[in-house]
Design a protein around this motif. Structure first.
Motif, mmCIF file in Angstrom:
data_model
loop_
_atom_site.group_PDB
_atom_site.id
_atom_site.type_symbol
_atom_site.label_atom_id
_atom_site.label_comp_id
_atom_site.label_asym_id
_atom_site.label_seq_id
_atom_site.Cartn_x
_atom_site.Cartn_y
_atom_site.Cartn_z
ATOM 1 N N UNK A 1 0.835 -1.216 0.000
ATOM 2 C CA UNK A 1 0.000 0.000 0.000
ATOM 3 C C UNK A 1 0.867 1.261 0.000
ATOM 4 N N UNK A 2 0.229 2.397 -0.239
ATOM 5 C CA UNK A 2 0.945 3.672 -0.234
ATOM 6 C C UNK A 2 1.507 3.943 1.159
ATOM 7 N N UNK A 3 2.715 4.462 1.211
ATOM 8 C CA UNK A 3 3.346 4.769 2.489
ATOM 9 C C UNK A 3 4.203 3.640 3.034
ATOM 10 N N UNK A 4 4.187 2.485 2.372
ATOM 11 C CA UNK A 4 4.994 1.337 2.807
ATOM 12 C C UNK A 4 6.021 1.040 1.718
ATOM 13 N N UNK A 5 7.289 0.973 2.122
ATOM 14 C CA UNK A 5 8.364 0.641 1.185
ATOM 15 C C UNK A 5 8.896 -0.735 1.540
ATOM 16 N N UNK A 6 9.216 -1.512 0.517
ATOM 17 C CA UNK A 6 9.766 -2.841 0.738
ATOM 18 C C UNK A 6 11.110 -2.931 0.017
ATOM 19 N N UNK A 7 12.095 -3.522 0.698
ATOM 20 C CA UNK A 7 13.428 -3.702 0.133
ATOM 21 C C UNK A 7 13.876 -5.137 0.374
ATOM 22 N N UNK A 8 14.731 -5.624 -0.515
ATOM 23 C CA UNK A 8 15.331 -6.941 -0.329
ATOM 24 C C UNK A 8 16.843 -6.794 -0.460
ATOM 25 N N UNK A 9 17.561 -6.561 0.667
ATOM 26 C CA UNK A 9 19.024 -6.426 0.602
ATOM 27 C C UNK A 9 19.696 -7.687 0.074
ATOM 28 N N UNK A 10 19.193 -8.848 0.459
ATOM 29 C CA UNK A 10 19.635 -10.128 -0.087
ATOM 30 C C UNK A 10 18.375 -10.891 -0.482
ATOM 31 N N UNK A 11 18.501 -11.939 -1.303
ATOM 32 C CA UNK A 11 17.294 -12.673 -1.709
ATOM 33 C C UNK A 11 16.544 -13.357 -0.559
ATOM 34 N N UNK A 12 17.189 -13.505 0.603
ATOM 35 C CA UNK A 12 16.516 -14.168 1.724
ATOM 36 C C UNK A 12 16.163 -13.210 2.853
ATOM 37 N N UNK A 13 16.243 -11.900 2.612
ATOM 38 C CA UNK A 13 15.873 -10.910 3.621
ATOM 39 C C UNK A 13 14.873 -9.935 3.032
ATOM 40 N N UNK A 14 13.894 -9.536 3.840
ATOM 41 C CA UNK A 14 12.887 -8.556 3.433
ATOM 42 C C UNK A 14 12.852 -7.462 4.490
ATOM 43 N N UNK A 15 12.938 -6.198 4.056
ATOM 44 C CA UNK A 15 12.820 -5.049 4.951
ATOM 45 C C UNK A 15 11.552 -4.293 4.583
ATOM 46 N N UNK A 16 10.669 -4.131 5.540
ATOM 47 C CA UNK A 16 9.429 -3.390 5.326
ATOM 48 C C UNK A 16 9.525 -2.110 6.153
ATOM 49 N N UNK A 17 9.410 -0.952 5.480
ATOM 50 C CA UNK A 17 9.600 0.337 6.140
ATOM 51 C C UNK A 17 8.378 1.227 5.924
ATOM 52 N N UNK A 18 8.125 2.107 6.901
ATOM 53 C CA UNK A 18 7.025 3.056 6.782
ATOM 54 C C UNK A 18 6.943 3.951 8.004
ATOM 55 N N UNK A 19 6.063 4.944 7.925
ATOM 56 C CA UNK A 19 5.891 5.891 9.029
ATOM 57 C C UNK A 19 4.855 5.413 10.032
ATOM 58 N N UNK A 20 3.880 4.613 9.601
ATOM 59 C CA UNK A 20 2.802 4.149 10.464
ATOM 60 C C UNK A 20 3.170 2.786 11.054
ATOM 61 N N UNK A 21 3.386 2.757 12.359
ATOM 62 C CA UNK A 21 3.834 1.535 13.019
ATOM 63 C C UNK A 21 2.834 0.392 12.876
#
Length: 177
Positions: free
Chosen positions: A118-138
């Motif tokens: 959804x809007x406001x949520x960013x997702x990153x994959x530093x490695x193929x087996x790691x997922x980072x989910x970032x955003x302002x709303x906890x």
């Protein structure tokens, strides 16, 4: 009175807090968040510090003062620093790939699982087996992380699946003949 509710919320530089029309609006570098004001809690903005006091002496008002204080504190921290959840994939061939606002998961099914963020949520994959989910709303960051984990939760015999980075999975012993 609630011990958490007694503590004031300090508003850092670069964050604006406005309490009007039954809403608490918080704006900062990472976005803007809004929360409905509760009738049992009186919010006062004094020189960069927010204080929360119960309107009456009821148990509900006391509890709600601490709850409102913590929700507004999370909003202030979210628009200034942000929140993140880290997930890890365990399993042969399990991998994740972030493509813009989509997360492509290959976790042992006959098809890849594609999740829209959804809007406001960013997702990153530093490695193929790691997922980072970032955003302002906890709350939204935690909810999205929970939904990603639910695609393939860790199973108790080998530990394969998607888990939080700090999660401990207890491995069961297999059946003996």
């Amino acid at each position: 009175m609630s011990r958490i509710g007694k503590l004031p919320v300090t508003v850092p530089a670069g964050v604006e807090v406005a309490v009007k029309d039954g809403l608490v609006n918080v704006k900062g570098a990472l976005g803007a968040l809004a929360l409905a004001e509760n009738a049992l809690v009186k919010i006062e903005n004094k020189a960069g510090s927010l204080s929360f006091t119960p309107v009456n002496d009821s148990r509900e008002a006391n509890a709600m003062s601490g709850t409102m204080r913590q929700l507004v504190n999370n909003m202030v921290n979210g628009v200034s620093k942000g929140f993140e959840k880290k997930l890890s994939l365990l399993g042969v061939g399990y991998k994740a790939q972030a493509q813009g606002a989509k997360l492509n998961l290959t976790v042992g099914y006959s098809h890849p699982v594609v999740m829209d963020m959804p809007a406001g949520i960013k997702v990153e994959t530093p490695t193929p087996t790691e997922i980072l989910i970032k955003g302002a709303d906890r709350q939204r960051v935690g909810q999205i992380a929970s939904e990603v984990r639910a695609v393939r939760p860790p199973e108790p015999y080998k530990g394969k699946g998607i888990r939080y980075a700090d999660e401990k999975v207890t491995i069961k012993e297999t059946k003996k003949k």
